[in-house]
Design an enzyme around this catalytic site. Structure first.
Site, PDB file in Angstrom:
ATOM      1  N   HIS A  59     -38.038 -53.426-115.983  1.00  0.00           N
ATOM      2  CA  HIS A  59     -38.500 -52.047-116.174  1.00  0.00           C
ATOM      3  C   HIS A  59     -39.258 -51.474-117.122  1.00  0.00           C
ATOM      4  CE1 HIS A  59     -38.014 -51.292-111.050  1.00  0.00           C
ATOM      5  NE2 HIS A  59     -38.168 -53.057-111.439  1.00  0.00           N
ATOM      6  N   GLU A  61     -38.453 -48.404-118.840  1.00  0.00           N
ATOM      7  CA  GLU A  61     -37.111 -47.805-119.053  1.00  0.00           C
ATOM      8  C   GLU A  61     -35.987 -48.892-119.656  1.00  0.00           C
ATOM      9  OE1 GLU A  61     -38.609 -45.725-114.917  1.00  0.00           O
ATOM     10  OE2 GLU A  61     -38.674 -47.952-115.760  1.00  0.00           O
ATOM     11  N   CYS A  89     -37.117 -45.162-110.911  1.00  0.00           N
ATOM     12  CA  CYS A  89     -36.482 -45.699-109.254  1.00  0.00           C
ATOM     13  C   CYS A  89     -34.858 -46.084-109.911  1.00  0.00           C
ATOM     14  CB  CYS A  89     -36.930 -47.498-109.648  1.00  0.00           C
ATOM     15  SG  CYS A  89     -36.333 -48.871-110.270  1.00  0.00           S
ATOM     16  N   CYS A  92     -33.277 -47.979-113.036  1.00  0.00           N
ATOM     17  CA  CYS A  92     -34.032 -46.973-113.577  1.00  0.00           C
ATOM     18  C   CYS A  92     -32.794 -45.634-114.043  1.00  0.00           C
ATOM     19  CB  CYS A  92     -35.242 -46.894-113.965  1.00  0.00           C
ATOM     20  SG  CYS A  92     -35.970 -48.473-114.588  1.00  0.00           S
TER      21      CYS A  92
END
Length: 155
Positions: A59, A61, A89, A92
């Site tokens: 992801h 992040e 999410c 993260c």
């Protein structure tokens, strides 16, 4: 009434939006992230790379936090800000806490899987030993528009 974003937050979000657009061009969900130090200098960047790498943890992040850790030589990013185009999410949000990032700035809310105030509020959970300040809605319309265009084209 929405207050204007501080200049550093806005500048970082502009870069995160560029990274998100690059993710979309590469066929990944358009999310971009930037880590800045206490002086506002960029020390890490990332965009979603799940499709490109086949890595479910890639992801934006996580990619940006890893880059910042390499740049600083430490996993501990106290005093830093993570700016991301979409509310993190659960995974993260956990990475935000594990890295000790002091501030989280995001654009669009994620009403389905967000973990920084919409579905969950992991980053400010008082039961945990570390928390982050949260600034939401910076350039939210632009971030949301990128996501809408991407998903409309993939349906």
């Amino acid at each position: 009434m929405t207050l204007p974003a501080p200049a550093d937050d806005d500048r970082a979000m502009v870069r995160a939006l560029e990274l998100a657009a690059a993710a979309a061009s590469a066929g990944d969900i358009p999310v971009g992230a930037v880590v800045t130090d206490a002086a506002g200098a960029v020390i890490g960047e990332g965009r979603n790379l799940r499709e490109a790498t086949g890595d479910p943890t890639a992801h934006a992040e996580v990619v940006a936090l890893r880059a910042a850790a390499v740049a600083t030589g430490s996993w501990n990013l106290t005093g830093c800000t993570l700016t991301v185009t979409l509310e993190p999410c659960l995974m993260c949000a956990g990475a935000v806490l594990q890295s000790h990032v002091s501030r989280l700035v995001f654009g669009a809310w994620d009403d389905k899987a967000g973990a920084a105030g919409s579905q969950y509020d992991i980053v400010r959970d008082r039961r945990l030993p570390v928390r982050a300040e949260v600034v939401a809605g910076v350039r939210a319309d632009e971030a949301s528009a990128l996501l809408r265009r991407f998903f409309a084209a993939h349906r």
